[in-house]
Design a protein around this motif. Sequence first.
Motif, PDB file in Angstrom:
ATOM      1  N   ALA A   1       4.028  -2.226  12.049  1.00  0.00           N
ATOM      2  CA  ALA A   1       2.911  -2.797  11.254  1.00  0.00           C
ATOM      3  C   ALA A   1       1.831  -3.574  11.899  1.00  0.00           C
ATOM      4  O   ALA A   1       0.837  -3.872  11.211  1.00  0.00           O
ATOM      5  N   ARG A   2       2.197  -4.093  13.211  1.00  0.00           N
ATOM      6  CA  ARG A   2       1.314  -5.017  13.445  1.00  0.00           C
ATOM      7  C   ARG A   2       0.213  -4.344  14.603  1.00  0.00           C
ATOM      8  O   ARG A   2      -0.776  -4.700  14.629  1.00  0.00           O
ATOM      9  N   THR A   3       0.760  -3.334  15.136  1.00  0.00           N
ATOM     10  CA  THR A   3      -0.161  -2.444  16.065  1.00  0.00           C
ATOM     11  C   THR A   3      -0.465  -1.188  15.732  1.00  0.00           C
ATOM     12  O   THR A   3      -1.278  -0.604  16.014  1.00  0.00           O
ATOM     13  N   GLY A   4       0.343  -0.490  14.813  1.00  0.00           N
ATOM     14  CA  GLY A   4       0.165   1.055  14.346  1.00  0.00           C
ATOM     15  C   GLY A   4       0.906   1.737  15.165  1.00  0.00           C
ATOM     16  O   GLY A   4       1.060   2.761  15.294  1.00  0.00           O
TER      17      GLY A   4
ATOM     18  N   CYS B   1       6.162   3.414  12.656  1.00  0.00           N
ATOM     19  CA  CYS B   1       5.016   2.700  13.345  1.00  0.00           C
ATOM     20  C   CYS B   1       5.159   1.241  13.152  1.00  0.00           C
ATOM     21  O   CYS B   1       5.722   0.536  12.264  1.00  0.00           O
TER      22      CYS B   1
ATOM     23  N   VAL C   1       0.710  -1.260   0.070  1.00  0.00           N
ATOM     24  CA  VAL C   1      -0.037   0.042   0.008  1.00  0.00           C
ATOM     25  C   VAL C   1       1.144   1.363   0.139  1.00  0.00           C
ATOM     26  O   VAL C   1       1.586   1.626   0.988  1.00  0.00           O
TER      27      VAL C   1
ATOM     28  N   VAL D   1       6.141   0.491   9.553  1.00  0.00           N
ATOM     29  CA  VAL D   1       5.660   1.299   8.339  1.00  0.00           C
ATOM     30  C   VAL D   1       6.360   2.763   8.724  1.00  0.00           C
ATOM     31  O   VAL D   1       5.951   3.325   9.810  1.00  0.00           O
TER      32      VAL D   1
ATOM     33  N   ALA E   1       4.810   3.926   3.024  1.00  0.00           N
ATOM     34  CA  ALA E   1       4.298   2.779   2.309  1.00  0.00           C
ATOM     35  C   ALA E   1       4.124   1.359   3.352  1.00  0.00           C
ATOM     36  O   ALA E   1       4.975   1.314   4.324  1.00  0.00           O
ATOM     37  N   TYR E   2       3.114   0.578   3.090  1.00  0.00           N
ATOM     38  CA  TYR E   2       3.059  -0.581   3.780  1.00  0.00           C
ATOM     39  C   TYR E   2       3.596  -1.771   3.174  1.00  0.00           C
ATOM     40  O   TYR E   2       2.797  -2.103   2.093  1.00  0.00           O
TER      41      TYR E   2
ATOM     42  N   PRO F   1       3.966  -5.976   3.133  1.00  0.00           N
ATOM     43  CA  PRO F   1       3.730  -7.005   3.772  1.00  0.00           C
ATOM     44  C   PRO F   1       4.987  -7.707   4.162  1.00  0.00           C
ATOM     45  O   PRO F   1       5.782  -7.839   3.312  1.00  0.00           O
ATOM     46  N   GLY F   2       5.170  -8.361   5.403  1.00  0.00           N
ATOM     47  CA  GLY F   2       6.512  -8.788   5.886  1.00  0.00           C
ATOM     48  C   GLY F   2       7.489  -7.910   6.490  1.00  0.00           C
ATOM     49  O   GLY F   2       8.417  -8.612   7.059  1.00  0.00           O
ATOM     50  N   VAL F   3       7.167  -6.713   6.207  1.00  0.00           N
ATOM     51  CA  VAL F   3       8.377  -5.596   7.032  1.00  0.00           C
ATOM     52  C   VAL F   3       7.589  -5.398   8.502  1.00  0.00           C
ATOM     53  O   VAL F   3       6.238  -4.818   8.216  1.00  0.00           O
TER      54      VAL F   3
END
Lengths: 325, 325
Positions: free
Chosen positions: B94-97, B92, B40, B69, B61-62, B64-66
């Motif tokens: 990526a799992r919790t923001g 931030c 994203v 963010v 950018a988001y 996946p796997g990293v």
Amino acid sequence: MAHDIRIVTEADLRGAVGLDGRLVDAIERAFAALASDEVVMPPILSVALAEACGEVDVETAYIPGVDGVAIRVSPGAVDTAGPGLSGVTILCSARTGAVQAVFLDNGYLTELRTAAAGAVAARHLAPRTVETAGVLGTGVQARLQMRAAHLVRPFKRLLVWGRDPGKAAACAAELGATLGVEVEMSTDAQEVVLQSQLVVTTTPTRSPIVRAEWLHPGLHITAVGSDRSGKQEVEPAALAAAHLYVCDRVCQCEVSGELEGARAAGLWNADDPSELGAIIAKTAPGRERPDDITICDLTGTGAQDTAIAAHAMSVLDGAATVVRA
Amino acid sequence: MAHDIRIVTEADLRGAVGLDGRLVDAIERAFAALASDEVVMPPILSVALAEACGEVDVETAYIPGVDGVAIRVSPGAVDTAGPGLSGVTILCSARTGAVQAVFLDNGYLTELRTAAAGAVAARHLAPRTVETAGVLGTGVQARLQMRAAHLVRPFKRLLVWGRDPGKAAACAAELGATLGVEVEMSTDAQEVVLQSQLVVTTTPTRSPIVRAEWLHPGLHITAVGSDRSGKQEVEPAALAAAHLYVCDRVCQCEVSGELEGARAAGLWNADDPSELGAIIAKTAPGRERPDDITICDLTGTGAQDTAIAAHAMSVLDGAATVVRA
């Protein structure tokens, strides 16, 4: 090029920045500026986090005359925004672009600027005299909104509605002690609306609580809970029935505010509603008669982030950490 | 909710994060991920600062796997971007923001991630053997690009071109000492291109330096200087004449990279060019013959910001300040 950057924690901010008249005035000026063409406020940047089922939102605005531009970063999982909302704000100089401060505020500045916007809406749209105020919701924002409203409309009586009687009682007790007014909790939202001249809705609901038939002469409602697509606190028919429905920003309210539901219901497809800034700047009509029914929809704007960050910078004492970056 | 946030200065980062193979690999994985639909990466958010005649850009950018963010905030006055570019990056989870770290890097991470992208482009597009590399420009990015190129194409000879002979000599001397290769400075850009198999352009020019007639079999060019509308280092006819012209992101290159000029000149109005990520992921053809002429246009992506911020977090030792926010 090395320069000093202030690192300001939530504790620093709670010690220095409060919900007071100066803050409300700063937020009011930001809204007034939004009515001019000189403010630059891009649409909110939002990046979805698939793993967290959440997102990170970034808001910003440049306001001529304010010596700072805030970049507000609000991470949050969908539907869990609330007291635990975390986030940081970067303050850049409007004159040079250099980063001046990083506010590690955990959402404190967002809570305050949202409450201050409620005060601005009440100042410009509520009836001149408010005997009784009502709040729907019992969280941090419910408390702050009532403190903010009391600054501009010093009501004598307050009604607090929540689905959870225990939370409503706790919120009512705290507000009674803080404001020194008569407070009652209620489990009947209709009664709260009917008895109040000023109502603020602060819930994350997706099925409207406030019914159109509850509207009565001399009522003002400010809805602050809806900040995402699908959220809705006020029945679309109420927006259409009010004498005046006002958005903080039309382009936001139609995707994440009450206007979204009204448009989807086919009840608001003509002209755009007025914006709060235009009413402050007197380029659009506000409340015209004491008996008018008015509704203001607040989704939160980057202009408020810039205004509160610049305000915080101006009132902070030397307490914050300074890092030579 | 209070939690720890790491405040990382430029000095901390310079001590921990360097231009090495691990970084290049991390940036390469980010580009490969861009070829999938799961990344994203919203368009760059840009807010104009009228007083500063500048702007603040926000990229994110988001991937996946990293596990992170990045929100990259780059303030800058127009046309003064360069070594003094300042900025901060928010990382931030990526799992919790939740905000994990604030990098007060003054642009150091941006410089590194741009250089690492140059290495990725060279790895996938330059001829297998590069005897001589050339660089146009003499600033920080010229030095970093040649160090990055040498990691993946260990050339024996380096040509440095700049308009200012003094700066070109200084850049050449520094790179000779760093890389241990034969280095010459030149005031003739054509000679540099003609003698090199790999050329990187790093200038802020608005009138193209590299001419189409300078292209020769077995040449790869990476253009990193154009990052704003109106900037252009390579003549549009060269893009059309090359066997392969590759963008880091087509939607960015057509508004702020070399593709903008080529489209305006009517030389690239058919299909979109390939993207670097697709070539890495082998979903688009890359260099097919040693004699092919290839050009890669790098404008800088939020995916790189996320990749380098997550990489930095993983290699940082305990040196950074931790603030309980």
